[in-house]
Design a protein around this motif. Structure first.
Motif, PDB file in Angstrom:
ATOM      1  N   SER A   1     -12.378  56.101 105.856  1.00 53.60           N
ATOM      2  CA  SER A   1     -13.454  56.958 106.355  1.00 53.60           C
ATOM      3  C   SER A   1     -12.944  58.324 106.823  1.00 53.60           C
ATOM      4  O   SER A   1     -13.729  59.182 107.202  1.00 53.60           O
ATOM      5  N   ASP A   2     -11.627  58.530 106.795  1.00 58.29           N
ATOM      6  CA  ASP A   2     -11.045  59.829 107.138  1.00 58.29           C
ATOM      7  C   ASP A   2     -10.101  60.218 106.006  1.00 58.29           C
ATOM      8  O   ASP A   2      -9.018  59.662 105.865  1.00 58.29           O
ATOM      9  N   THR A   3     -10.515  61.146 105.177  1.00 57.78           N
ATOM     10  CA  THR A   3      -9.735  61.509 103.991  1.00 57.78           C
ATOM     11  C   THR A   3      -9.054  62.870 104.128  1.00 57.78           C
ATOM     12  O   THR A   3      -8.498  63.380 103.166  1.00 57.78           O
ATOM     13  N   GLN A   4      -9.116  63.474 105.314  1.00 55.08           N
ATOM     14  CA  GLN A   4      -8.505  64.783 105.505  1.00 55.08           C
ATOM     15  C   GLN A   4      -7.018  64.623 105.785  1.00 55.08           C
ATOM     16  O   GLN A   4      -6.607  64.246 106.870  1.00 55.08           O
ATOM     17  N   ARG A   5      -6.187  64.890 104.773  1.00 57.70           N
ATOM     18  CA  ARG A   5      -4.747  64.762 104.937  1.00 57.70           C
ATOM     19  C   ARG A   5      -4.069  66.040 104.479  1.00 57.70           C
ATOM     20  O   ARG A   5      -4.528  66.717 103.573  1.00 57.70           O
ATOM     21  N   SER A   6      -2.952  66.350 105.119  1.00 55.98           N
ATOM     22  CA  SER A   6      -2.169  67.519 104.710  1.00 55.98           C
ATOM     23  C   SER A   6      -0.778  67.133 104.233  1.00 55.98           C
ATOM     24  O   SER A   6      -0.073  67.947 103.650  1.00 55.98           O
ATOM     25  N   HIS A   7      -0.359  65.886 104.480  1.00 57.08           N
ATOM     26  CA  HIS A   7       0.957  65.416 104.060  1.00 57.08           C
ATOM     27  C   HIS A   7       0.789  64.179 103.185  1.00 57.08           C
ATOM     28  O   HIS A   7      -0.004  63.294 103.488  1.00 57.08           O
ATOM     29  N   PHE A   8       1.561  64.123 102.104  1.00 56.95           N
ATOM     30  CA  PHE A   8       1.465  63.016 101.169  1.00 56.95           C
ATOM     31  C   PHE A   8       2.858  62.531 100.791  1.00 56.95           C
ATOM     32  O   PHE A   8       3.859  63.223 100.992  1.00 56.95           O
ATOM     33  N   ALA A   9       2.909  61.330 100.226  1.00 57.54           N
ATOM     34  CA  ALA A   9       4.189  60.766  99.801  1.00 57.54           C
ATOM     35  C   ALA A   9       4.807  61.614  98.694  1.00 57.54           C
ATOM     36  O   ALA A   9       4.114  62.098  97.804  1.00 57.54           O
ATOM     37  N   LYS A  10       6.114  61.791  98.753  1.00 55.38           N
ATOM     38  CA  LYS A  10       6.864  62.445  97.677  1.00 55.38           C
ATOM     39  C   LYS A  10       7.608  61.419  96.828  1.00 55.38           C
ATOM     40  O   LYS A  10       8.108  61.735  95.743  1.00 55.38           O
ATOM     41  N   PHE A  11       7.667  60.181  97.357  1.00 58.95           N
ATOM     42  CA  PHE A  11       8.332  59.092  96.645  1.00 58.95           C
ATOM     43  C   PHE A  11       7.498  57.823  96.809  1.00 58.95           C
ATOM     44  O   PHE A  11       6.773  57.668  97.788  1.00 58.95           O
ATOM     45  N   LEU A  12       7.625  56.922  95.854  1.00 55.61           N
ATOM     46  CA  LEU A  12       7.131  55.563  96.014  1.00 55.61           C
ATOM     47  C   LEU A  12       8.344  54.645  95.924  1.00 55.61           C
ATOM     48  O   LEU A  12       9.165  54.764  95.013  1.00 55.61           O
TER      49      LEU A  12
ATOM     50  N   ASP B   1       4.269  46.595  95.497  1.00 51.38           N
ATOM     51  CA  ASP B   1       3.499  45.553  96.176  1.00 51.38           C
ATOM     52  C   ASP B   1       2.131  46.021  96.662  1.00 51.38           C
ATOM     53  O   ASP B   1       1.254  45.200  96.929  1.00 51.38           O
ATOM     54  N   LYS B   2       1.944  47.328  96.827  1.00 52.75           N
ATOM     55  CA  LYS B   2       0.660  47.824  97.308  1.00 52.75           C
ATOM     56  C   LYS B   2      -0.384  47.808  96.193  1.00 52.75           C
ATOM     57  O   LYS B   2      -0.073  48.028  95.014  1.00 52.75           O
ATOM     58  N   MET B   3      -1.646  47.561  96.579  1.00 51.13           N
ATOM     59  CA  MET B   3      -2.748  47.630  95.628  1.00 51.13           C
ATOM     60  C   MET B   3      -3.048  49.086  95.277  1.00 51.13           C
ATOM     61  O   MET B   3      -2.661  50.007  96.001  1.00 51.13           O
ATOM     62  N   LEU B   4      -3.756  49.286  94.175  1.00 53.49           N
ATOM     63  CA  LEU B   4      -4.042  50.622  93.677  1.00 53.49           C
ATOM     64  C   LEU B   4      -4.760  51.472  94.725  1.00 53.49           C
ATOM     65  O   LEU B   4      -4.430  52.642  94.942  1.00 53.49           O
ATOM     66  N   LYS B   5      -5.739  50.896  95.396  1.00 48.47           N
ATOM     67  CA  LYS B   5      -6.527  51.661  96.378  1.00 48.47           C
ATOM     68  C   LYS B   5      -5.660  52.102  97.550  1.00 48.47           C
ATOM     69  O   LYS B   5      -5.873  53.183  98.126  1.00 48.47           O
ATOM     70  N   ASP B   6      -4.662  51.296  97.916  1.00 49.10           N
ATOM     71  CA  ASP B   6      -3.780  51.649  99.025  1.00 49.10           C
ATOM     72  C   ASP B   6      -2.798  52.747  98.620  1.00 49.10           C
ATOM     73  O   ASP B   6      -2.500  53.653  99.412  1.00 49.10           O
ATOM     74  N   LEU B   7      -2.297  52.684  97.399  1.00 50.04           N
ATOM     75  CA  LEU B   7      -1.423  53.754  96.913  1.00 50.04           C
ATOM     76  C   LEU B   7      -2.186  55.069  96.812  1.00 50.04           C
ATOM     77  O   LEU B   7      -1.636  56.135  97.106  1.00 50.04           O
ATOM     78  N   HIS B   8      -3.449  54.997  96.404  1.00 47.77           N
ATOM     79  CA  HIS B   8      -4.252  56.213  96.262  1.00 47.77           C
ATOM     80  C   HIS B   8      -4.334  56.964  97.585  1.00 47.77           C
ATOM     81  O   HIS B   8      -4.339  58.208  97.613  1.00 47.77           O
ATOM     82  N   GLN B   9      -4.368  56.247  98.692  1.00 45.10           N
ATOM     83  CA  GLN B   9      -4.454  56.878 100.007  1.00 45.10           C
ATOM     84  C   GLN B   9      -3.188  57.659 100.358  1.00 45.10           C
ATOM     85  O   GLN B   9      -3.230  58.572 101.181  1.00 45.10           O
ATOM     86  N   LEU B  10      -2.068  57.296  99.743  1.00 44.05           N
ATOM     87  CA  LEU B  10      -0.787  57.918 100.071  1.00 44.05           C
ATOM     88  C   LEU B  10      -0.439  59.091  99.174  1.00 44.05           C
ATOM     89  O   LEU B  10       0.382  59.936  99.537  1.00 44.05           O
ATOM     90  N   LEU B  11      -1.058  59.158  97.994  1.00 49.09           N
ATOM     91  CA  LEU B  11      -0.619  60.095  96.964  1.00 49.09           C
ATOM     92  C   LEU B  11      -1.319  61.444  97.060  1.00 49.09           C
ATOM     93  O   LEU B  11      -2.449  61.536  97.545  1.00 49.09           O
ATOM     94  N   PRO B  12      -0.674  62.505  96.561  1.00 51.49           N
ATOM     95  CA  PRO B  12      -1.271  63.844  96.589  1.00 51.49           C
ATOM     96  C   PRO B  12      -2.481  63.951  95.665  1.00 51.49           C
ATOM     97  O   PRO B  12      -2.713  63.067  94.817  1.00 51.49           O
TER      98      PRO B  12
END
Length: 233
Positions: free
Chosen positions: A118-129, A168-179
């Motif tokens: 419910s909060d999608t405002q991010r300024s920092h994202f993962a550079k690696f998985l 190990d993370k599901m697609l929806k969880d990875l999406h939250q981390l990626l740019p």
């Protein structure tokens, strides 16, 4: 939600537990705590968690060592630390949020809103998985990824060199981390839009995205027009 808090200061641990219970209410299924890295590793090996809240300085031990080993696991990690100079490093490893000490209830609430989507405002994202390979943790740079595919409760990372790596993370969880260049182009795929080589329309309104490696993935009808406009602009 099943939660593990790793914190060595008793007063901060008590406060985090109280705030988490207030924020999550009935949605909190279990709340476990650990004060040392060995205790934390033992709990993580014995039980499954949805969220980990981690301090970076545990009785002089560096929580980053644990973070690097855990970044490939299925749960989200929130770092709670006074070491704000290490925030970017933590985000690079794929934490969902970095909460500086001191903190208030609203800041903790914001983190859980982010996890719940419910909060999608991010300024920092993962550079690696991080992926596990024969017992070792390896970091895959974001720019080396073409797309990510859902694989049951896990995901498959397709790299530009043709390799497929499991996460190990599901697609929806990875999406939250990626740019932002990673777009959910299909219910089962995230595509790195900066790696696309083409978009093709097939018969029966079937669309595909192609990549320099020669691989292609399906594209949902609703995304086809939007992406065609992006690629042609």
């Amino acid at each position: 939600m099943k939660l593990l808090i790793i914190e060595d200061e008793a007063s901060i641990m008590d406060r985090l537990c109280r705030l988490v219970r207030n924020i999550l209410g009935d949605s909190l299924q279990s709340l476990e705590t650990a004060t040392t890295l060995p205790e934390a590793r033992k709990q993580l090996d014995q039980a499954q968690f949805d969220v980990l809240m981690l301090d970076l300085n545990l009785n002089g031990q560096d929580g980053f060592e644990l973070l690097k080993k855990l970044s490939s696991r299925a749960f989200h990690t929130i770092v709670v630390s006074a070491y704000t100079q290490r925030a970017i490093e933590a985000y690079d490893l794929g934490v969902i949020d970095f909460i500086p000490k001191p903190f208030d209830e609203e800041r903790i609430k914001q983190s859980f809103k982010r996890i719940l989507g419910s909060d999608t405002q991010r300024s920092h994202f993962a550079k690696f998985l991080a992926v596990r390979n024969h017992g070792r943790i390896e970091l895959v740079p974001i720019q080396d990824i073409e797309y990510i595919q859902a694989d049951g409760p896990c995901s498959l990372i397709a790299q530009k060199d043709g390799s497929l790596r499991s996460h190990d993370k599901m697609l929806k969880d990875l999406h939250q981390l990626l740019p932002p260049q990673f777009d959910r182009v299909h219910k089962s795929y995230l595509a790195n839009l900066e790696s696309i080589s083409g978009l093709y329309n097939g018969g029966n309104h079937k669309h595909t995205l192609t990549f320099p490696s020669g691989r292609d993935i399906p594209l949902s009808r609703s995304k086809a027009k939007e992406l065609r406009n992006k690629l042609e602009s």
